[in-house]
Design a protein around this motif. Structure first.
Motif, PDB file in Angstrom:
ATOM      1  N   HIS A 119      -1.135   7.170  -6.409  1.00 11.78           N
ATOM      2  CA  HIS A 119      -0.584   7.703  -7.665  1.00 11.78           C
ATOM      3  C   HIS A 119      -0.749   6.677  -8.788  1.00 11.78           C
TER       4      HIS A 119
ATOM      5  N   LYS B 139       2.215   6.450  -2.466  1.00 12.92           N
ATOM      6  CA  LYS B 139       3.561   6.886  -2.086  1.00 12.92           C
ATOM      7  C   LYS B 139       3.420   7.723  -0.814  1.00 12.92           C
ATOM      8  N   SER B 140       4.511   7.892  -0.135  1.00 17.00           N
ATOM      9  CA  SER B 140       4.501   8.597   1.148  1.00 17.00           C
ATOM     10  C   SER B 140       4.900  10.062   0.941  1.00 17.00           C
ATOM     11  N   TYR B 141       4.259  10.939   1.710  1.00 14.30           N
ATOM     12  CA  TYR B 141       4.577  12.372   1.645  1.00 14.30           C
ATOM     13  C   TYR B 141       4.615  12.903   3.065  1.00 14.30           C
TER      14      TYR B 141
ATOM     15  N   ARG C  15      -1.451   2.321  -6.489  1.00 20.51           N
ATOM     16  CA  ARG C  15      -0.260   2.392  -5.648  1.00 20.51           C
ATOM     17  C   ARG C  15      -0.298   3.668  -4.816  1.00 20.51           C
TER      18      ARG C  15
ATOM     19  N   LYS D 192      -0.264   9.075   3.001  1.00 17.75           N
ATOM     20  CA  LYS D 192      -0.204   8.122   1.889  1.00 17.75           C
ATOM     21  C   LYS D 192      -0.963   8.747   0.729  1.00 17.75           C
TER      22      LYS D 192
END
Length: 189
Positions: A186, A141-143, A139, A183
């Motif tokens: 994680h 996640k956005s940062y 997966r 992106k």
């Protein structure tokens, strides 16, 4: 002797040129002769002074001309040396430009090679993901990048490698900027 002859000629002309009624006395003739001698001496002195002035002017002008010629020769020599140095500098500059062009060509080729290597790394990473789909980091996640962030800092913060960050975001270089969305893979567990 020429002075005496001139004096006699003047006396003869003076005496016979006048009317016969008046004959000057010997005293008057002596005065006339003395005046004429004085004028002749004055003329001779003036001539001598003029000759001395002419001689005096010849020497400095001649010296000045030689000095000017010497200076001109020195200037011409300096110009010749500078011209030679300019030619040498021109050759050096041409060689440096040629070398710079070669270096520029090599640098462009090197940059293309680095870009190809980066693309190969991304391709390999994609292939590895396809080969090993059971990895735990599937997966993302956005940062949002903040001022002062770097890829290394972000990678440490999220426990991923810089290469994974670059591969997930298709980055060729390590350059990022504030406000950029990244992106980050994680763990799914």
């Amino acid at each position: 002797m020429s002075t005496l002859f001139l004096t006699c000629m003047l006396i003869t002309t003076f005496c016979y040129g006048k009317t016969r009624e008046y004959i000057p006395s010997s005293y008057e003739l002596q005065l006339e002769i003395a005046d004429l001698k004085h004028q002749i001496r004055t003329f001779e002195v003036d001539m001598q002074l003029m000759e001395e002035k002419i001689d005096a002017q010849k020497t400095p002008v001649f010296i000045e001309c030689k000095e000017l010629q010497s200076r001109m020769q020195m200037q011409e020599n300096t110009i010749d040396k500078l011209s030679s140095e300019i030619k040498n500098l021109k050759k050096d500059i041409e060689q440096l430009l040629e070398h710079l062009n070669k270096m520029n060509t090599q640098l462009i080729a090197h940059e293309k090679g680095l870009q190809n290597v980066s693309e190969l790394k991304n391709t390999i990473a994609d292939l590895l993901k396809k080969i090993h789909p059971s990895t735990t980091k599937t997966r993302v996640k956005s940062y949002k990048v903040r001022a002062g962030d770097s890829l290394e800092k972000i990678a440490r913060l999220h426990h991923v490698s810089v290469e994974e960050l670059k591969a997930n975001n298709k980055l060729i270089k390590d350059t990022i900027f504030p406000g950029q969305e990244l992106k980050i893979p994680h763990d799914t567990e």
